[in-house]
Design a protein around this motif. Structure first.
Motif, PDB file in Angstrom:
ATOM      1  N   GLY A  44       0.822  -1.209   0.000  1.00  0.00           N
ATOM      2  CA  GLY A  44       0.000   0.000   0.000  1.00  0.00           C
ATOM      3  C   GLY A  44       0.854   1.256   0.000  1.00  0.00           C
ATOM      4  O   GLY A  44       1.253   1.763  -1.047  1.00  0.00           O
ATOM      5  N   ARG A  45       1.153   1.770   1.205  1.00  0.00           N
ATOM      6  CA  ARG A  45       1.945   3.001   1.321  1.00  0.00           C
ATOM      7  C   ARG A  45       3.218   2.725   2.101  1.00  0.00           C
ATOM      8  O   ARG A  45       3.211   1.974   3.084  1.00  0.00           O
ATOM      9  CB  ARG A  45       1.149   4.096   2.022  1.00  0.00           C
ATOM     10  N   ALA A  46       4.300   3.366   1.678  1.00  0.00           N
ATOM     11  CA  ALA A  46       5.587   3.226   2.358  1.00  0.00           C
ATOM     12  C   ALA A  46       6.125   4.606   2.695  1.00  0.00           C
ATOM     13  O   ALA A  46       5.945   5.563   1.929  1.00  0.00           O
ATOM     14  CB  ALA A  46       6.580   2.468   1.484  1.00  0.00           C
ATOM     15  N   LEU A  47       6.795   4.705   3.837  1.00  0.00           N
ATOM     16  CA  LEU A  47       7.399   5.955   4.283  1.00  0.00           C
ATOM     17  C   LEU A  47       8.907   5.797   4.349  1.00  0.00           C
ATOM     18  O   LEU A  47       9.422   4.851   4.955  1.00  0.00           O
ATOM     19  CB  LEU A  47       6.861   6.336   5.669  1.00  0.00           C
ATOM     20  N   ASP A  48       9.615   6.724   3.723  1.00  0.00           N
ATOM     21  CA  ASP A  48      11.081   6.775   3.776  1.00  0.00           C
ATOM     22  C   ASP A  48      11.466   7.975   4.617  1.00  0.00           C
ATOM     23  O   ASP A  48      11.407   9.123   4.160  1.00  0.00           O
ATOM     24  CB  ASP A  48      11.631   6.883   2.346  1.00  0.00           C
ATOM     25  N   PHE A  49      11.865   7.709   5.867  1.00  0.00           N
ATOM     26  CA  PHE A  49      12.179   8.798   6.808  1.00  0.00           C
ATOM     27  C   PHE A  49      13.657   9.159   6.669  1.00  0.00           C
ATOM     28  O   PHE A  49      14.526   8.334   6.871  1.00  0.00           O
ATOM     29  CB  PHE A  49      11.880   8.353   8.242  1.00  0.00           C
ATOM     30  N   GLY A  50      13.915  10.450   6.340  1.00  0.00           N
ATOM     31  CA  GLY A  50      15.268  10.882   6.046  1.00  0.00           C
ATOM     32  C   GLY A  50      15.610  10.550   4.608  1.00  0.00           C
ATOM     33  O   GLY A  50      16.650   9.970   4.300  1.00  0.00           O
ATOM     34  N   CYS A  51      14.717  10.946   3.704  1.00  0.00           N
ATOM     35  CA  CYS A  51      14.772  10.469   2.318  1.00  0.00           C
ATOM     36  C   CYS A  51      15.909  11.071   1.506  1.00  0.00           C
ATOM     37  O   CYS A  51      16.314  10.498   0.491  1.00  0.00           O
ATOM     38  CB  CYS A  51      13.451  10.741   1.619  1.00  0.00           C
ATOM     39  N   GLY A  52      16.437  12.228   1.918  1.00  0.00           N
ATOM     40  CA  GLY A  52      17.472  12.862   1.116  1.00  0.00           C
ATOM     41  C   GLY A  52      16.971  13.129  -0.293  1.00  0.00           C
ATOM     42  O   GLY A  52      15.952  13.787  -0.489  1.00  0.00           O
ATOM     43  N   GLY A  54      15.804  10.917  -2.339  1.00  0.00           N
ATOM     44  CA  GLY A  54      14.831   9.912  -2.773  1.00  0.00           C
ATOM     45  C   GLY A  54      15.453   8.632  -3.265  1.00  0.00           C
ATOM     46  O   GLY A  54      14.824   7.879  -4.024  1.00  0.00           O
ATOM     47  N   ARG A  55      16.669   8.341  -2.823  1.00  0.00           N
ATOM     48  CA  ARG A  55      17.375   7.132  -3.267  1.00  0.00           C
ATOM     49  C   ARG A  55      16.572   5.871  -2.962  1.00  0.00           C
ATOM     50  O   ARG A  55      16.434   4.981  -3.812  1.00  0.00           O
ATOM     51  CB  ARG A  55      18.745   7.070  -2.578  1.00  0.00           C
ATOM     52  N   LEU A  56      16.021   5.786  -1.750  1.00  0.00           N
ATOM     53  CA  LEU A  56      15.203   4.637  -1.370  1.00  0.00           C
ATOM     54  C   LEU A  56      13.737   4.848  -1.731  1.00  0.00           C
ATOM     55  O   LEU A  56      13.024   3.890  -2.019  1.00  0.00           O
ATOM     56  CB  LEU A  56      15.322   4.377   0.133  1.00  0.00           C
ATOM     57  N   THR A  57      13.294   6.100  -1.725  1.00  0.00           N
ATOM     58  CA  THR A  57      11.885   6.393  -2.015  1.00  0.00           C
ATOM     59  C   THR A  57      11.507   5.913  -3.410  1.00  0.00           C
ATOM     60  O   THR A  57      10.445   5.333  -3.623  1.00  0.00           O
ATOM     61  CB  THR A  57      11.610   7.899  -1.903  1.00  0.00           C
ATOM     62  N   ARG A  58      12.390   6.174  -4.376  1.00  0.00           N
ATOM     63  CA  ARG A  58      12.107   5.746  -5.750  1.00  0.00           C
ATOM     64  C   ARG A  58      11.963   4.225  -5.827  1.00  0.00           C
ATOM     65  O   ARG A  58      11.043   3.717  -6.482  1.00  0.00           O
ATOM     66  CB  ARG A  58      13.220   6.198  -6.698  1.00  0.00           C
ATOM     67  N   ALA A  59      12.845   3.512  -5.144  1.00  0.00           N
ATOM     68  CA  ALA A  59      12.783   2.044  -5.165  1.00  0.00           C
ATOM     69  C   ALA A  59      11.511   1.552  -4.490  1.00  0.00           C
ATOM     70  O   ALA A  59      10.889   0.580  -4.939  1.00  0.00           O
ATOM     71  CB  ALA A  59      14.013   1.464  -4.486  1.00  0.00           C
ATOM     72  N   LEU A  60      11.112   2.215  -3.403  1.00  0.00           N
ATOM     73  CA  LEU A  60       9.858   1.846  -2.741  1.00  0.00           C
ATOM     74  C   LEU A  60       8.669   2.128  -3.653  1.00  0.00           C
ATOM     75  O   LEU A  60       7.699   1.361  -3.693  1.00  0.00           O
ATOM     76  CB  LEU A  60       9.713   2.620  -1.425  1.00  0.00           C
ATOM     77  N   GLY A  61       8.747   3.224  -4.397  1.00  0.00           N
ATOM     78  CA  GLY A  61       7.653   3.594  -5.282  1.00  0.00           C
ATOM     79  C   GLY A  61       7.410   2.581  -6.389  1.00  0.00           C
ATOM     80  O   GLY A  61       6.291   2.470  -6.902  1.00  0.00           O
TER      81      GLY A  61
END
Length: 231
Positions: A44-52, A54-61
């Motif tokens: 569903g939804r993922a949170l990347d805390f301290g995303c900078g 978006g290195r991890l955010t993009r992969a989660l997306g």
């Protein structure tokens, strides 16, 4: 990018594709580990805390319906939005509060925080955010976060770190000195495994497992990754 993900083999620079590929590899490994422990959350939804950036955010997306990156730096959030503009389900927000009040309770199926908590202002601030991680995670959802267990005297009392403090205390600190001492200006906060456990369990989650990692890059700052599940 190098400040976000410091790699000694790439001194001072990253190729953009290679930079984001490291995030893909980390999230793939993280989710494989959760699946191995029977903790893989719904996508569903993922949170990347301290995303900078978006290195991890993009992969989660690429694996969740929506991925939200949060960072204290508005410049990082602005640039992350630009670098990830093609990924419509990735959203980036700035948050300089000591909580995650902008998010409803139980609104994320996965919370991830790597190489971030160690730079908060104090152990109490870390514990406050751990409680918030539990609050915003949905029932049965997972949290994966990293924090040093201690900061050794070799780092805490390093001569260059002490010199950095003295220079910054000057009424007019010379810019060249601040630049040279920049690597020794970074704040490092640690939290013992017992305190992490009591904080997470007290907030309403099970601490499923923890293991050592090398994200601090120093034996004097032993780091651990924790995996928790919202009850």
């Amino acid at each position: 990018m190098w400040a976000v993900c410091s790699d000694p083999s790439r001194p001072g620079a990253w190729d953009q594709d290679a930079f984001f590929a490291t995030g893909e590899a980390e999230i793939a490994g993280l989710l494989a580990g959760l699946e191995e422990h029977g903790l893989l959350p719904r996508a569903g939804r993922a949170l990347d805390f301290g995303c900078g950036l978006g290195r991890l955010t993009r992969a989660l997306g690429s694996r969740f319906d929506e991925a939200v990156g949060v960072d204290i730096s508005r410049e990082m959030v602005r640039t992350a939005g630009q670098l990830n503009a093609a990924f419509a389900n990735c959203r980036f927000v700035a948050n300089d509060r000591s909580d995650l009040a902008m998010f409803d309770s139980g609104s994320f199926d996965l919370v991830v925080s790597l190489i971030t908590l160690q730079h908060l202002s104090s152990p109490d601030a870390v514990r406050g955010y751990l409680r918030e991680f539990v609050r915003v995670t949905s029932a049965g959802g997972a949290m994966v976060f990293q924090i040093p267990a201690r900061v050794g005297w070799q780092v805490r009392w390093h001569p260059l770190r002490l010199l950095n403090r003295l220079v910054r205390a000057l009424p007019a600190a010379p810019g060249w000195a601040l630049r040279r001492l920049m690597p020794w200006s970074m704040r490092l906060v640690a939290l013992s495994e017992d305190l992490v456990r009591s904080t997470v369990v007290g907030a309403g989650a099970d601490l499923v497992t923890s293991f050592p990692d090398r994200r601090t890059g120093s034996d004097a700052v032993p780091s651990r990754v924790y995996v928790a599940r919202r009850v």
